[in-house]
Design a protein around this motif. Structure first.
Motif, PDB file in Angstrom:
ATOM      1  N   THR A   1     -25.614  28.546 -21.289  1.00 29.46           N
ATOM      2  CA  THR A   1     -27.005  28.232 -21.589  1.00 29.46           C
ATOM      3  C   THR A   1     -27.633  27.286 -20.569  1.00 29.46           C
ATOM      4  O   THR A   1     -28.847  27.092 -20.581  1.00 29.46           O
ATOM      5  CB  THR A   1     -27.102  27.581 -22.980  1.00 29.46           C
ATOM      6  N   LEU A   2     -26.824  26.696 -19.684  1.00 28.17           N
ATOM      7  CA  LEU A   2     -27.371  25.807 -18.666  1.00 28.17           C
ATOM      8  C   LEU A   2     -28.084  26.635 -17.604  1.00 28.17           C
ATOM      9  O   LEU A   2     -27.519  27.591 -17.081  1.00 28.17           O
ATOM     10  CB  LEU A   2     -26.247  24.987 -18.026  1.00 28.17           C
ATOM     11  N   PRO A   3     -29.344  26.306 -17.274  1.00 31.70           N
ATOM     12  CA  PRO A   3     -30.057  27.067 -16.236  1.00 31.70           C
ATOM     13  C   PRO A   3     -29.280  27.091 -14.929  1.00 31.70           C
ATOM     14  O   PRO A   3     -28.651  26.105 -14.544  1.00 31.70           O
ATOM     15  CB  PRO A   3     -31.381  26.304 -16.096  1.00 31.70           C
ATOM     16  N   SER A   4     -29.325  28.224 -14.239  1.00 37.04           N
ATOM     17  CA  SER A   4     -28.524  28.380 -13.034  1.00 37.04           C
ATOM     18  C   SER A   4     -28.917  27.374 -11.952  1.00 37.04           C
ATOM     19  O   SER A   4     -28.050  26.867 -11.230  1.00 37.04           O
ATOM     20  CB  SER A   4     -28.673  29.803 -12.495  1.00 37.04           C
ATOM     21  N   ALA A   5     -30.209  27.073 -11.827  1.00 40.27           N
ATOM     22  CA  ALA A   5     -30.643  26.092 -10.825  1.00 40.27           C
ATOM     23  C   ALA A   5     -30.047  24.727 -11.108  1.00 40.27           C
ATOM     24  O   ALA A   5     -29.628  24.006 -10.196  1.00 40.27           O
ATOM     25  CB  ALA A   5     -32.166  26.012 -10.790  1.00 40.27           C
TER      26      ALA A   5
ATOM     27  N   ALA B   1     -31.644   4.180 -14.788  1.00 42.53           N
ATOM     28  CA  ALA B   1     -32.960   4.797 -14.641  1.00 42.53           C
ATOM     29  C   ALA B   1     -33.272   5.171 -13.198  1.00 42.53           C
ATOM     30  O   ALA B   1     -34.183   5.973 -12.950  1.00 42.53           O
ATOM     31  CB  ALA B   1     -34.043   3.850 -15.161  1.00 42.53           C
ATOM     32  N   ALA B   2     -32.535   4.619 -12.227  1.00 42.32           N
ATOM     33  CA  ALA B   2     -32.864   4.836 -10.814  1.00 42.32           C
ATOM     34  C   ALA B   2     -32.815   6.311 -10.442  1.00 42.32           C
ATOM     35  O   ALA B   2     -33.753   6.845  -9.830  1.00 42.32           O
ATOM     36  CB  ALA B   2     -31.912   4.025  -9.936  1.00 42.32           C
ATOM     37  N   ARG B   3     -31.749   6.985 -10.797  1.00 39.99           N
ATOM     38  CA  ARG B   3     -31.614   8.397 -10.427  1.00 39.99           C
ATOM     39  C   ARG B   3     -32.658   9.274 -11.118  1.00 39.99           C
ATOM     40  O   ARG B   3     -33.310  10.093 -10.445  1.00 39.99           O
ATOM     41  CB  ARG B   3     -30.201   8.885 -10.748  1.00 39.99           C
ATOM     42  N   PRO B   4     -32.840   9.195 -12.446  1.00 37.82           N
ATOM     43  CA  PRO B   4     -33.872  10.037 -13.064  1.00 37.82           C
ATOM     44  C   PRO B   4     -35.267   9.812 -12.486  1.00 37.82           C
ATOM     45  O   PRO B   4     -36.027  10.771 -12.298  1.00 37.82           O
ATOM     46  CB  PRO B   4     -33.810   9.624 -14.545  1.00 37.82           C
ATOM     47  N   LEU B   5     -35.612   8.561 -12.175  1.00 38.49           N
ATOM     48  CA  LEU B   5     -36.945   8.284 -11.655  1.00 38.49           C
ATOM     49  C   LEU B   5     -37.143   8.891 -10.267  1.00 38.49           C
ATOM     50  O   LEU B   5     -38.194   9.468  -9.981  1.00 38.49           O
ATOM     51  CB  LEU B   5     -37.186   6.772 -11.616  1.00 38.49           C
ATOM     52  N   THR B   6     -36.151   8.742  -9.411  1.00 34.71           N
ATOM     53  CA  THR B   6     -36.287   9.298  -8.061  1.00 34.71           C
ATOM     54  C   THR B   6     -36.329  10.824  -8.081  1.00 34.71           C
ATOM     55  O   THR B   6     -37.107  11.451  -7.353  1.00 34.71           O
ATOM     56  CB  THR B   6     -35.131   8.832  -7.167  1.00 34.71           C
ATOM     57  N   LEU B   7     -35.500  11.442  -8.924  1.00 35.63           N
ATOM     58  CA  LEU B   7     -35.511  12.908  -9.003  1.00 35.63           C
ATOM     59  C   LEU B   7     -36.770  13.427  -9.678  1.00 35.63           C
ATOM     60  O   LEU B   7     -37.274  14.500  -9.331  1.00 35.63           O
ATOM     61  CB  LEU B   7     -34.275  13.401  -9.756  1.00 35.63           C
ATOM     62  N   LEU B   8     -37.275  12.680 -10.649  1.00 31.62           N
ATOM     63  CA  LEU B   8     -38.521  13.083 -11.305  1.00 31.62           C
ATOM     64  C   LEU B   8     -39.660  13.141 -10.301  1.00 31.62           C
ATOM     65  O   LEU B   8     -40.451  14.092 -10.280  1.00 31.62           O
ATOM     66  CB  LEU B   8     -38.858  12.105 -12.431  1.00 31.62           C
ATOM     67  N   ALA B   9     -39.734  12.127  -9.444  1.00 27.89           N
ATOM     68  CA  ALA B   9     -40.789  12.109  -8.434  1.00 27.89           C
ATOM     69  C   ALA B   9     -40.592  13.204  -7.392  1.00 27.89           C
ATOM     70  O   ALA B   9     -41.568  13.751  -6.860  1.00 27.89           O
ATOM     71  CB  ALA B   9     -40.828  10.734  -7.760  1.00 27.89           C
ATOM     72  N   THR B  10     -39.344  13.545  -7.102  1.00 27.55           N
ATOM     73  CA  THR B  10     -39.067  14.528  -6.049  1.00 27.55           C
ATOM     74  C   THR B  10     -39.187  15.960  -6.551  1.00 27.55           C
ATOM     75  O   THR B  10     -39.748  16.829  -5.864  1.00 27.55           O
ATOM     76  CB  THR B  10     -37.652  14.307  -5.484  1.00 27.55           C
ATOM     77  N   LEU B  11     -38.656  16.241  -7.740  1.00 21.82           N
ATOM     78  CA  LEU B  11     -38.645  17.604  -8.265  1.00 21.82           C
ATOM     79  C   LEU B  11     -39.954  18.011  -8.914  1.00 21.82           C
ATOM     80  O   LEU B  11     -40.127  19.185  -9.270  1.00 21.82           O
ATOM     81  CB  LEU B  11     -37.503  17.755  -9.285  1.00 21.82           C
ATOM     82  N   TRP B  12     -40.854  17.061  -9.082  1.00 17.18           N
ATOM     83  CA  TRP B  12     -42.075  17.340  -9.835  1.00 17.18           C
ATOM     84  C   TRP B  12     -42.872  18.495  -9.233  1.00 17.18           C
ATOM     85  O   TRP B  12     -43.417  19.332  -9.940  1.00 17.18           O
ATOM     86  CB  TRP B  12     -42.933  16.074  -9.894  1.00 17.18           C
TER      87      TRP B  12
ATOM     88  N   ARG C   1     -35.316  19.295 -16.178  1.00 12.92           N
ATOM     89  CA  ARG C   1     -34.890  18.313 -17.190  1.00 12.92           C
ATOM     90  C   ARG C   1     -33.395  18.081 -17.128  1.00 12.92           C
ATOM     91  O   ARG C   1     -32.929  16.945 -17.209  1.00 12.92           O
ATOM     92  CB  ARG C   1     -35.290  18.801 -18.589  1.00 12.92           C
ATOM     93  N   ALA C   2     -32.645  19.168 -16.990  1.00 18.95           N
ATOM     94  CA  ALA C   2     -31.184  19.031 -16.936  1.00 18.95           C
ATOM     95  C   ALA C   2     -30.745  18.285 -15.683  1.00 18.95           C
ATOM     96  O   ALA C   2     -29.871  17.409 -15.732  1.00 18.95           O
ATOM     97  CB  ALA C   2     -30.528  20.413 -16.993  1.00 18.95           C
ATOM     98  N   ILE C   3     -31.341  18.620 -14.542  1.00 20.30           N
ATOM     99  CA  ILE C   3     -30.962  17.959 -13.283  1.00 20.30           C
ATOM    100  C   ILE C   3     -31.281  16.475 -13.340  1.00 20.30           C
ATOM    101  O   ILE C   3     -30.476  15.628 -12.939  1.00 20.30           O
ATOM    102  CB  ILE C   3     -31.689  18.617 -12.095  1.00 20.30           C
ATOM    103  N   ILE C   4     -32.451  16.142 -13.850  1.00 20.34           N
ATOM    104  CA  ILE C   4     -32.905  14.751 -13.871  1.00 20.34           C
ATOM    105  C   ILE C   4     -32.059  13.908 -14.807  1.00 20.34           C
ATOM    106  O   ILE C   4     -31.675  12.773 -14.483  1.00 20.34           O
ATOM    107  CB  ILE C   4     -34.387  14.679 -14.267  1.00 20.34           C
TER     108      ILE C   4
END
Length: 422
Positions: A102-106, A270-281, A291-294
């Motif tokens: 069920t995990l998205p392939s990306a 929180a550092a990793r989710p915040l940086t990925l949120l800004a990058t993957l947005w 959501r899963a990656i972040i």
């Protein structure tokens, strides 16, 4: 089992057994991560890998280092030593999640690349920061360290791996190699690479990764046991390390909880989710995959193994850093681990499946309907050689080299294949 209960084990940071097991664990983890790395997948998803290893790893480590200096008042070198391990995501904790259909392939690709590559990106940061923490920031010592860690160490590992593979192929051509010996040979390559680099004052850990990467890039046909035995041994050592740390060491940091430490733990997670949120947005990645990656970036044993490197090197001030890292790991296990459990209860659309022939009758029905069906004999050598029975019209496909043999036999990818493996 620890000193506060049964008293069977009392492991401290200066315990020789902890140093031996942790060193072997990190060496084999780096070696097997590189050995099993799919370089074609890395090239195919180079952009995603750059995002994950850039903002998701290096930038997150930078933010954690800033938090360490601002909240815990650490000097820059110690803040960097603490930040790099805490930016590492743990492949062991992610393994169960990555196997879920069920995990998205990306998300699966991104998390697999991150957990397999970020340790080797973060380890040089730790090694260089250790030099500044002990010797200062003299330019000559810094350049010497860069040469030893980033050139001599990986170079020695690559050379050992190349020589080992050439020797293995030569012996195979002349006399053959038994599977059990080839399994042990994989461990020999990793340990020889580590020893060679350390004897030249390079990093044995980076040498082990370079050795595995060299073997993967040579694209040689290896016995499956070459990889499986190395991975199994690494898993056993990781489990043993979990036991040694879990008796008392990992809990020590809870005794020094303070407002500043709690704030740092929250910022570190929180550092990793915040940086990925800004990058993957702004990317085209699916929303569920984003959501899963972040979110799924658990800190675990890999973080503790990395922070133990400066501790074992007796870098001043790093014992306290281990206690801080332990608190971050414990909180991450609760948050990320708990959310991984809840992931399985979320209803997702069914994953795509392939049709599977379940009986001889269904196979006969396909043949009668005129469907092209390729009969492939994939028995092990032991079963194949011990029996004189062969299915008429079948092709012999060695189970250890299935992809190679299928290509050589001209088996198409878009037609039915019936596998005989009894």
């Amino acid at each position: 089992m620890g000193p506060h209960a049964l008293g069977v084990l009392d492991v401290r940071l200066d315990s020789p057994i902890l140093r031996m097991v942790a060193t072997l664990s990190l060496t084999l983890v780096l070696f097997t991560d590189a050995l099993t790395l799919d370089l074609q997948e890395v090239r195919k998803h180079a952009g995603l890998a750059a995002i994950i290893l850039g903002p998701g790893t290096i930038l997150a480590a930078g933010l954690i280092a800033v938090a360490g200096m601002a909240v815990l008042e650490l000097p820059f070198a110690l803040a960097a030593i603490l930040a790099a391990p805490l930016a590492s995501t743990d492949p062991v904790l992610l393994r169960g999640l990555l196997k879920r259909p069920t995990l998205p392939s990306a998300a699966r690709q991104a998390l697999r690349l991150e957990s397999g590559l970020n340790d080797v990106v973060l380890l040089p940061i730790i090694l260089i920061a250790m030099a500044f923490a002990t010797q200062g920031s003299e330019q000559t010592s810094a350049w010497t360290l860069l040469l030893q860690m980033l050139v001599i160490g990986p170079g020695a590992g690559a050379l050992v791996a190349w020589a080992a593979i050439m020797l293995l192929q030569s012996i195979r051509a002349r006399a053959g190699v038994r599977r059990d010996y080839e399994s042990l040979y994989s461990l020999g390559v990793a340990l020889a690479a580590f020893a060679a680099a350390e004897s030249l004052h390079g990093s044995g850990f980076l040498a082990a990764f370079a050795a595995g990467l060299t073997i993967a890039s040579l694209d040689v046909e290896l016995c499956d046991c070459f990889r499986e035995y190395g991975e199994t041994t690494a898993e056993m050592l990781l489990l043993f390390t979990f036991v040694l740390l879990g008796t008392s060491l990992i809990w020590v940091g809870l005794g020094s909880l303070s407002g500043a430490l709690i704030l740092f733990v929250l910022l570190a997670l929180a550092a990793r989710p915040l940086t990925l949120l800004a990058t993957l947005w702004r990317t085209n990645t699916d929303r569920d995959a984003k959501r899963a990656i972040i979110w799924y970036g658990p800190r675990g044993l890999s973080s503790l193994l990395l922070i133990l490197v400066p501790v074992f090197a007796l870098t001043p001030g790093t014992e306290a850093l281990f206690n801080i890292a332990s608190v971050v790991v414990l909180v991450s296990i609760v948050l990320n681990g708990g959310s991984m459990i809840s992931w399985s209860s979320v209803k997702h659309p069914p994953a795509a499946t392939t049709r599977t022939i379940m009986s001889a009758e269904e196979l006969k029905a396909l043949v009668d309907a005129g469907e092209p069906v390729w009969m492939l004999d994939v028995r092990t050598d032991k079963s194949y050689l011990a029996s004189a029975e062969v299915i008429k019209g079948s092709l012999r496909i060695h189970p250890q080299h299935a992809r190679r043999d299928a290509v050589q036999q001209g088996v198409p990818k878009d037609e039915w294949a019936a596998l005989f493996c009894t």
